[in-house]
Design a protein around this motif. Sequence first.
Motif, mmCIF file in Angstrom:
data_model
loop_
_atom_site.group_PDB
_atom_site.id
_atom_site.type_symbol
_atom_site.label_atom_id
_atom_site.label_comp_id
_atom_site.label_asym_id
_atom_site.label_seq_id
_atom_site.Cartn_x
_atom_site.Cartn_y
_atom_site.Cartn_z
ATOM 1 N N ARG A 275 0.829 -1.213 0.000
ATOM 2 C CA ARG A 275 0.000 0.000 0.000
ATOM 3 C C ARG A 275 0.859 1.257 0.000
ATOM 4 O O ARG A 275 0.480 2.280 -0.578
ATOM 5 C CB ARG A 275 -0.931 -0.001 1.211
ATOM 6 C CG ARG A 275 -2.045 -1.033 1.134
ATOM 7 C CD ARG A 275 -3.018 -0.881 2.289
ATOM 8 N NE ARG A 275 -4.100 -1.853 2.213
ATOM 9 C CZ ARG A 275 -5.078 -1.945 3.085
ATOM 10 N NH1 ARG A 275 -5.108 -1.100 4.123
ATOM 11 N NH2 ARG A 275 -6.026 -2.851 2.957
ATOM 12 N N LEU A 276 2.004 1.185 0.654
ATOM 13 C CA LEU A 276 2.906 2.333 0.707
ATOM 14 C C LEU A 276 3.873 2.350 -0.469
ATOM 15 O O LEU A 276 4.220 3.416 -0.985
ATOM 16 C CB LEU A 276 3.706 2.316 2.017
ATOM 17 C CG LEU A 276 2.917 2.455 3.308
ATOM 18 C CD1 LEU A 276 3.839 2.302 4.501
ATOM 19 C CD2 LEU A 276 2.205 3.803 3.356
ATOM 20 N N HIS A 277 4.311 1.167 -0.867
ATOM 21 C CA HIS A 277 5.315 1.038 -1.930
ATOM 22 C C HIS A 277 4.831 -0.016 -2.927
ATOM 23 O O HIS A 277 5.230 -1.181 -2.830
ATOM 24 C CB HIS A 277 6.673 0.645 -1.345
ATOM 25 C CG HIS A 277 7.009 1.342 -0.069
ATOM 26 N ND1 HIS A 277 7.260 0.680 1.116
ATOM 27 C CD2 HIS A 277 7.104 2.666 0.211
ATOM 28 C CE1 HIS A 277 7.512 1.551 2.071
ATOM 29 N NE2 HIS A 277 7.415 2.760 1.556
ATOM 30 N N PRO A 278 3.977 0.358 -3.875
ATOM 31 C CA PRO A 278 3.369 -0.617 -4.784
ATOM 32 C C PRO A 278 4.363 -1.514 -5.521
ATOM 33 O O PRO A 278 4.058 -2.666 -5.825
ATOM 34 C CB PRO A 278 2.599 0.273 -5.773
ATOM 35 C CG PRO A 278 2.273 1.502 -4.997
ATOM 36 C CD PRO A 278 3.473 1.723 -4.109
ATOM 37 N N ALA A 279 5.562 -1.002 -5.803
ATOM 38 C CA ALA A 279 6.543 -1.791 -6.558
ATOM 39 C C ALA A 279 7.234 -2.854 -5.714
ATOM 40 O O ALA A 279 7.876 -3.756 -6.254
ATOM 41 C CB ALA A 279 7.602 -0.864 -7.157
ATOM 42 N N ALA A 280 7.097 -2.772 -4.399
ATOM 43 C CA ALA A 280 7.863 -3.645 -3.508
ATOM 44 C C ALA A 280 7.526 -5.121 -3.700
ATOM 45 O O ALA A 280 8.398 -5.986 -3.623
ATOM 46 C CB ALA A 280 7.637 -3.236 -2.055
#
Length: 276
Positions: free
Chosen positions: A170-175
């Motif tokens: 949710r904070l870092h979609p690419a993670a």
Amino acid sequence: MSKLSATMLISASVFAATNSEVETFLTNNLSKNPAISSLTVKVIERNPIDGMKGWDSFIVALDAKVKQGKEEREVKQRVIYFANDTVITGELTNMKTGKSLRDSVAPQFKADYYTQENLIYGNADAKHKVAIFSDPLCPFCRSYVPKALEYMKQYPETFAVYYYHFPLERLHPAASTLTRAAVAAELQGRKDVTLALYSVPTTITRETDEQKILDAFNKAVNTNLKVSDLHAAAVNAHVDADNDIIESLMVSGTPTVYFDGEKDATKNRYKEVNVK
């Protein structure tokens, strides 16, 4: 009243509710919500609370289906409750310190969480075991994890370092895509992938296109993965295993660190070890 009867009465009052009583109460109470179905409630861990005679903490697994509009989704979560012989509550606060007692409740780090698949540095029988839960795009992780890994990898007889992928999508979609790429690269025999993972530029943090994210990973880590590699059965199994451990331990933020099975709030206990 006889001495025996008095003793029995006192003994009964200092014990918290049974697991079955907690499970039954929660099942009956939560089932009143018409949006919840297929509910199962299971106490998976309980412990006495220091300084509060008769009270125990309960870590409860809740599995259910929840209606949201016309859709229904499956929900699995771990919840902390406190109970004595007559009262159950989700929150207890120390009146003297103002601190929530929830902060002192943590699931045990079980021995079988130390898997060969998660061991990235050191020997499994090293003197100390360090477990790190991290998101490679988390700013706090990027300032902590590479330095910690670079240090501990120098002492394989002292530190067995276990790493668990915890992408905060949710904070870092690419993670999520990045961690899948790291797992895929490891399965293909690439070494030191975890450290290299932190060299991927953060400019892709909000990216959602798998190919673009993978291009950035391949360039930074010097691999040649394809999108199909990210969804191989072995990659799915590793991601699911990490998620199961994260859920069981109720890990909620990154980086989270365990040192010899205990949560290390300082994240720096490894620095206190004499490695000479």
